[in-house]
Design a protein around this motif. Structure first.
Motif, PDB file in Angstrom:
ATOM      1  N   VAL A 169      13.457   7.579  13.553  1.00 18.47           N
ATOM      2  CA  VAL A 169      14.412   8.262  12.676  1.00 18.47           C
ATOM      3  C   VAL A 169      15.619   7.352  12.440  1.00 18.47           C
ATOM      4  N   ARG A 170      16.106   6.737  13.516  1.00 15.75           N
ATOM      5  CA  ARG A 170      17.303   5.907  13.398  1.00 15.75           C
ATOM      6  C   ARG A 170      17.047   4.726  12.466  1.00 15.75           C
ATOM      7  N   GLU A 171      15.885   4.124  12.646  1.00 19.57           N
ATOM      8  CA  GLU A 171      15.546   2.971  11.796  1.00 19.57           C
ATOM      9  C   GLU A 171      15.631   3.352  10.321  1.00 19.57           C
TER      10      GLU A 171
ATOM     11  N   ASP B  85      27.142  18.374  26.335  1.00 18.74           N
ATOM     12  CA  ASP B  85      25.702  18.078  26.263  1.00 18.74           C
ATOM     13  C   ASP B  85      25.418  17.052  25.185  1.00 18.74           C
ATOM     14  N   ARG B  86      26.075  17.272  24.028  1.00 20.64           N
ATOM     15  CA  ARG B  86      25.805  16.351  22.916  1.00 20.64           C
ATOM     16  C   ARG B  86      26.368  14.971  23.214  1.00 20.64           C
ATOM     17  N   ASP B  87      27.551  14.927  23.842  1.00 22.95           N
ATOM     18  CA  ASP B  87      28.133  13.616  24.195  1.00 22.95           C
ATOM     19  C   ASP B  87      27.162  12.872  25.079  1.00 22.95           C
TER      20      ASP B  87
ATOM     21  N   TYR C 150      21.613  12.861   9.815  1.00 21.70           N
ATOM     22  CA  TYR C 150      20.801  13.281  10.964  1.00 21.70           C
ATOM     23  C   TYR C 150      20.615  14.800  10.937  1.00 21.70           C
ATOM     24  N   ARG C 151      21.685  15.479  10.506  1.00 20.51           N
ATOM     25  CA  ARG C 151      21.595  16.939  10.413  1.00 20.51           C
ATOM     26  C   ARG C 151      20.553  17.350   9.366  1.00 20.51           C
ATOM     27  N   ALA C 152      20.536  16.625   8.254  1.00 19.22           N
ATOM     28  CA  ALA C 152      19.576  16.963   7.195  1.00 19.22           C
ATOM     29  C   ALA C 152      18.146  16.796   7.712  1.00 19.22           C
TER      30      ALA C 152
ATOM     31  N   ALA D  51      19.999  18.116  15.691  1.00 16.61           N
ATOM     32  CA  ALA D  51      20.393  16.805  15.142  1.00 16.61           C
ATOM     33  C   ALA D  51      20.564  15.803  16.270  1.00 16.61           C
ATOM     34  N   SER D  52      21.133  16.281  17.358  1.00  9.72           N
ATOM     35  CA  SER D  52      21.376  15.409  18.498  1.00  9.72           C
ATOM     36  C   SER D  52      20.056  14.891  19.071  1.00  9.72           C
ATOM     37  N   LEU D  53      19.046  15.767  19.077  1.00  9.42           N
ATOM     38  CA  LEU D  53      17.725  15.381  19.599  1.00  9.42           C
ATOM     39  C   LEU D  53      17.021  14.429  18.629  1.00  9.42           C
ATOM     40  N   VAL D  54      17.100  14.803  17.354  1.00  8.27           N
ATOM     41  CA  VAL D  54      16.494  13.988  16.298  1.00  8.27           C
ATOM     42  C   VAL D  54      17.007  12.548  16.374  1.00  8.27           C
ATOM     43  N   ALA D  55      18.316  12.443  16.666  1.00  9.23           N
ATOM     44  CA  ALA D  55      18.969  11.128  16.657  1.00  9.23           C
ATOM     45  C   ALA D  55      18.549  10.245  17.823  1.00  9.23           C
ATOM     46  N   THR D  56      17.729  10.787  18.744  1.00 14.12           N
ATOM     47  CA  THR D  56      17.313   9.944  19.875  1.00 14.12           C
ATOM     48  C   THR D  56      16.062   9.130  19.530  1.00 14.12           C
TER      49      THR D  56
ATOM     50  N   GLN E  94      23.917  13.325  25.437  1.00 14.06           N
ATOM     51  CA  GLN E  94      22.702  12.904  24.721  1.00 14.06           C
ATOM     52  C   GLN E  94      23.002  11.735  23.776  1.00 14.06           C
ATOM     53  N   ASP E  95      24.127  11.819  23.062  1.00 15.38           N
ATOM     54  CA  ASP E  95      24.460  10.763  22.100  1.00 15.38           C
ATOM     55  C   ASP E  95      24.728   9.433  22.784  1.00 15.38           C
ATOM     56  N   SER E  96      25.327   9.487  23.979  1.00 13.45           N
ATOM     57  CA  SER E  96      25.684   8.211  24.598  1.00 13.45           C
ATOM     58  C   SER E  96      24.634   7.704  25.573  1.00 13.45           C
ATOM     59  N   HIS E  97      23.611   8.529  25.870  1.00 10.59           N
ATOM     60  CA  HIS E  97      22.592   8.051  26.812  1.00 10.59           C
ATOM     61  C   HIS E  97      21.247   7.760  26.169  1.00 10.59           C
ATOM     62  N   ARG E  98      21.178   7.953  24.855  1.00  8.60           N
ATOM     63  CA  ARG E  98      19.860   7.683  24.268  1.00  8.60           C
ATOM     64  C   ARG E  98      19.630   6.179  24.249  1.00  8.60           C
ATOM     65  N   LYS E  99      18.315   5.839  24.149  1.00  7.01           N
ATOM     66  CA  LYS E  99      17.957   4.418  24.231  1.00  7.01           C
ATOM     67  C   LYS E  99      18.374   3.660  22.978  1.00  7.01           C
TER      68      LYS E  99
ATOM     69  N   ASP F 291      29.039  10.218   5.388  1.00  7.38           N
ATOM     70  CA  ASP F 291      28.983  11.000   6.622  1.00  7.38           C
ATOM     71  C   ASP F 291      27.566  10.836   7.190  1.00  7.38           C
ATOM     72  N   THR F 292      27.397   9.896   8.113  1.00 12.18           N
ATOM     73  CA  THR F 292      26.035   9.602   8.592  1.00 12.18           C
ATOM     74  C   THR F 292      25.509  10.733   9.472  1.00 12.18           C
ATOM     75  N   GLY F 293      26.424  11.462  10.123  1.00 13.93           N
ATOM     76  CA  GLY F 293      26.006  12.596  10.944  1.00 13.93           C
ATOM     77  C   GLY F 293      25.274  13.622  10.086  1.00 13.93           C
ATOM     78  N   ALA F 294      25.779  13.792   8.847  1.00 16.00           N
ATOM     79  CA  ALA F 294      25.155  14.768   7.943  1.00 16.00           C
ATOM     80  C   ALA F 294      23.708  14.378   7.671  1.00 16.00           C
TER      81      ALA F 294
ATOM     82  N   GLY G 215      30.233   7.914  12.265  1.00 11.02           N
ATOM     83  CA  GLY G 215      29.009   8.255  12.992  1.00 11.02           C
ATOM     84  C   GLY G 215      29.141   7.898  14.456  1.00 11.02           C
ATOM     85  N   ARG G 216      28.040   7.405  15.019  1.00 11.60           N
ATOM     86  CA  ARG G 216      28.045   7.035  16.434  1.00 11.60           C
ATOM     87  C   ARG G 216      27.759   5.549  16.641  1.00 11.60           C
ATOM     88  N   ASP G 217      27.012   4.970  15.684  1.00 17.59           N
ATOM     89  CA  ASP G 217      26.570   3.583  15.859  1.00 17.59           C
ATOM     90  C   ASP G 217      27.000   2.722  14.687  1.00 17.59           C
ATOM     91  N   ILE G 218      28.046   3.146  13.974  1.00 14.58           N
ATOM     92  CA  ILE G 218      28.402   2.406  12.758  1.00 14.58           C
ATOM     93  C   ILE G 218      28.916   1.005  13.122  1.00 14.58           C
TER      94      ILE G 218
HETATM   95  O1   DC Z   1      28.794  13.729  13.551  1.00  8.95           O
HETATM   96  P1   DC Z   1      27.843  14.899  13.582  1.00  8.95           P
HETATM   97  O2   DC Z   1      28.208  15.877  14.686  1.00  8.95           O
HETATM   98  O3   DC Z   1      27.636  15.552  12.282  1.00  8.95           O
HETATM   99  O4   DC Z   1      26.420  14.258  13.977  1.00  8.95           O
HETATM  100  C1   DC Z   1      25.247  15.020  14.154  1.00  8.95           C
HETATM  101  C2   DC Z   1      24.374  14.370  15.196  1.00  8.95           C
HETATM  102  O5   DC Z   1      23.853  13.130  14.726  1.00  8.95           O
HETATM  103  C3   DC Z   1      25.102  14.055  16.499  1.00  8.95           C
HETATM  104  O6   DC Z   1      24.424  14.604  17.604  1.00  8.95           O
HETATM  105  C4   DC Z   1      25.098  12.578  16.608  1.00  8.95           C
HETATM  106  C5   DC Z   1      24.080  12.109  15.642  1.00  8.95           C
HETATM  107  N1   DC Z   1      24.541  10.917  14.943  1.00  8.95           N
HETATM  108  C6   DC Z   1      24.075   9.723  15.392  1.00  8.95           C
HETATM  109  O7   DC Z   1      23.341   9.662  16.358  1.00  8.95           O
HETATM  110  N2   DC Z   1      24.430   8.572  14.744  1.00  8.95           N
HETATM  111  C7   DC Z   1      25.255   8.632  13.714  1.00  8.95           C
HETATM  112  N3   DC Z   1      25.583   7.508  13.098  1.00  8.95           N
HETATM  113  C8   DC Z   1      25.770   9.867  13.287  1.00  8.95           C
HETATM  114  C9   DC Z   1      25.399  10.997  13.929  1.00  8.95           C
END
Ligand code: DC
Length: 720
Positions: free
Chosen positions: A101-103, A173-175, A37-39, A92-97, A177-182, A32-35, A122-125
């Protein structure tokens, strides 16, 4: 490398539930990669970091994030529950931008996935973490459905809950942010299969994905928990592409064998060839040599020389096959009336070749195939010795309009092989993916040659409050910020540009994922050009273009006007502009104000000279010489040492003839206010005063005190 399933999608689409279930059924590892970013967000909250500063995340260098028995561990502590709060979700959504962190997390995710069979969500798997995943799913659902699910989940966990509207807003909002980050934005990978789960229950989604896993060649033998998969799922999944739509056929009616299936049989006999012959009246056709093979259930078929591989030219079937031999054959033909099958070992060999091709498929190369014909199921093509199908379903594989397909017969087209279909011994390919890949490489090539300073004819794609996105070529867009639209301040982008407009732009910034454009840099900047090197006090000149009560407008340069207020025209308040200047005249002036923000220049003509009022040498009561300048209604305008004064008609009695324009007069100063610029003089008073002065001078000149006034007048006569 193990088998990889990538599941991406927006928050609340059901990814994690589905991914977990699939991992369980296939005995794959679940990540669960989202977890993760949450951590990171949770630790950030605890450390009270500045979430907006990328440097704050350096704490990751000393942070351990891992999974143990399905629990997420942060520095050795199970935080599985804590990371699900609304607060953590938002951070988490902000952190993921942040790229940093992503690297870090992507590297960790790839390391975890490197040796096992994994399902990762996740979002970028599919686009970043597991680019070569065997199966990529993009799971979506409409936002209200997702909000309902999220709410239910939180209620069940006894967490603080928002209203449905608030949850919809949170997800929107999260959608965004998640889809517009660089970095690593949420996007569907080209080769991902989209599943909309709005109207599907979890079980339906799971089944669908398992079918796809099996269809993609994941073998049932690999499955430890085989019996957990419903029979029905297997049947659906293993059905060849064109049969998926009719897969509801009852099992009992399903044929036991199908063409191209590979089976093992036993050689019964090798039947020798027989020439054509005639027995009595009966004619027998020539018969080639054949091997009769029997399958386990008694079903029989023939293998002839032309369908056999591995025979030398001079070898016959009876040289190669002996009664009782076990042979692996493919069923080349099944006759509907129940006649014997036609077997082939050549097809078995071909299937093996296909296995090799599977390695190539993983690379996703663009290959050229020759179109054989347009069939209802898809475009039938050939690649070397293989048949290759570009199915019409799912639609994402073939991006050519139906009406153009017939004309392609005999032509070559480019495709990307997406998988090997062993059930039909063929390749399944995507023409759309080839198109996409080419567009992507063209885009990359285009981006690679971009340089700051280049100019493009762009097209406005969409308008935002803060600027316009402009496509400059090959689908590449840059941001034309509102401040870069024009030299003058623009308050609303739409006042200058609208979607679809063509616009010439220049690249002014090139960052990893950001192209900054400017329109104004290509436009003449009259203001900057004119004001460069000029300041308050600079002398300038221009053409008078307008004269009004308030002042004069002077054209200083193209599109640059200065304003000369009436009060700055002359040190003399009574000056009449129209008497001295007319429209079209060239006028010299001094700049007394430059306002860059309002683009305003204020001029003064009077300040070209010193204030003559301050230099006056006379005082009230003095007799001064003035020149009559102009007749006014009640008096005359006179000039004295560069200033103008007033001589009233009442004060020139008996001297009317002397007061002519241009005449010099001796007058007495009645009023003088150098601050207000006021001088009033009087002629009669002057005469009196002059007389008095002359008398006293005379008296001083006589040595006799006894002189009388009569003597004085006599002396005056003598003087004349
Ligand atoms: O899937 P989730 O709601 O637990 O994810 C938490 C946040 O992390 C969400 O805002 C998107 C981000 N995320 C991401 O950017 N890339 C991933 N692979 C997984 C989650």
């Amino acid at each position: 490398m193990g088998w990889q399933i990538a599941i991406d999608g927006p928050a609340g689409s059901g990814k994690s539930t589905v991914a977990k279930a699939i991992a369980k059924r296939l005995n794959f590892k679940y990540l669960d990669t989202g977890a993760m970013y949450r951590a990171v967000a949770l630790k950030g909250i605890k450390l009270k970091i500045d979430f907006s500063d990328e440097k704050s995340y350096r704490f990751l260098e000393n942070t351990k994030i891992n999974f143990e028995c399905g629990k997420i561990m942060l520095d050795g502590i199970d935080v599985s529950e804590e990371i699900r709060s609304v607060d953590v979700s938002n951070y988490a959504s902000l952190v993921a931008t942040f790229g940093y962190v992503r690297e870090k997390l992507v590297a960790l995710q790839q390391a975890i996935a490197s040796n096992d069979n994994v399902v990762m969500d996740g979002r970028d798997i599919g686009t970043v973490v597991l680019k070569n995943a065997n199966l990529k799913i993009f799971l979506t659902a409409n936002v209200s459905e997702r909000a309902k699910r999220r709410l239910k989940e939180r209620v069940e966990k006894g967490q603080d809950c928002q209203s449905l509207e608030e949850t919809i807003k949170e997800l929107n909002d999260r959608d965004y942010q998640d889809s517009h980050r660089k970095v690593g934005p949420l996007t569907k990978a080209d080769d991902a299969i989209e599943i909309d789960s709005s109207d599907l229950c979890i079980e339906e989604v799971i089944k669908k994905i398992i079918s796809l896993v099996l269809e993609r060649g994941y073998r049932m033998e690999n499955l430890e928990q085989k019996n957990e998969i419903l029979e029905e799922e297997v049947k659906e999944a293993e059905a060849p592409v064109e049969e998926t739509s009719t897969s509801e056929t009852a099992e009992e009616n399903a044929p036991k064998y199908r063409e191209l299936q590979v089976v093992t049989g036993t050689v019964v006999e090798v039947i020798p060839a027989q020439p054509a012959r005639k027995v009595g009246n009966k004619e027998f056709k020539a018969r080639e040599e054949k091997v009769l093979i029997e399958l386990e259930d008694g079903q029989e078929g023939y293998l002839s020389k032309k369908d056999t591989v591995g025979l030398a030219d001079d070898e016959e079937l009876f040289d190669a096959f002996l009664e009782g031999d076990k042979v692996e054959v493919a069923i080349k033909k099944i006759f509907p009336d129940g006649g014997k099958f036609v077997f082939s070992t050549a097809l078995v060999a071909k299937r093996k070749e296909l296995e090799k091709f599977e390695e190539i498929v993983k690379e996703r190369p663009i290959i050229k195939v020759k179109v054989v014909k347009n069939a209802p199921i898809g475009l039938l093509t050939r690649y070397e010795d293989f048949s290759c199908l570009i199915p019409k379903k799912p639609k994402s594989l073939l991006n050519i309009p139906e009406e153009e397909l017939d004309a392609l017969a005999g032509k070559e087209i480019e495709v990307v092989p997406v998988r090997v279909d062993y059930s039909r011994i063929r390749i399944i390919a995507s023409q759309a993916a080839a198109e996409n890949q080419k567009a992507k490489s063209a885009k990359k090539a285009f981006v690679d040659q971009l340089e700051v300073g280049q100019v493009y004819d762009g097209v406005v794609k969409n308008i935002e409050k803060y600027g316009a996105f402009v496509e400059i070529g090959n689908g590449v867009e840059g941001l034309l910020h509102i401040s870069e639209l024009a030299h003058d301040r623009v308050f609303k982008v739409e006042k200058v540009l609208n979607a679809g407009d063509s616009v010439k732009v220049q690249i002014i910034k090139l960052e990893k994922d950001h192209i900054g454009l400017s329109r104004k840099s290509l436009m003449p900047n009259h203001w900057a050009d004119y004001t460069e090197g000029k300041e308050v006090g600079s002398l300038v000149s221009g053409k008078v273009v307008d004269i009004r009560d308030a002042g004069i407008t002077v054209e200083l340069a193209e599109e640059i006007n200065g304003f000369l207020p009436k009060s700055e025209f002359s040190w003399n308040n009574d000056a009449v502009i129209a008497d001295e200047v007319k429209v079209g005249d060239e006028l010299e002036a001094k700049i007394i104000e430059i306002d860059n923000s309002k683009k305003r220049i204020i001029l003064s003509k009077k300040q070209l000279t010193e204030n003559p009022w301050l230099a006056l040498t006379c005082k009230v009561g003095d007799i001064i010489d003035v020149v009559v300048a102009k007749e006014l209604e009640q008096g005359f305008k006179v000039t004295y040492q560069g200033v103008s004064g007033y001589l009233s008609k009442g004060s020139i009695r008996n001297h009317e003839n002397e007061v002519q324009i241009g005449a010099e007069l001796k007058v007495k100063v009645r009023t003088l206010d150098t601050q207000k610029g006021r001088l009033v003089v009087n002629l009669n008073d002057a005469e009196e005063k002059i007389e008095k002065e002359n008398y006293s001078k005379y008296m001083k000149a006589q040595d006799k005190i006894s002189n009388t006034l009569g003597d004085y007048f006599a002396s005056l006569k003598n003087r004349k």
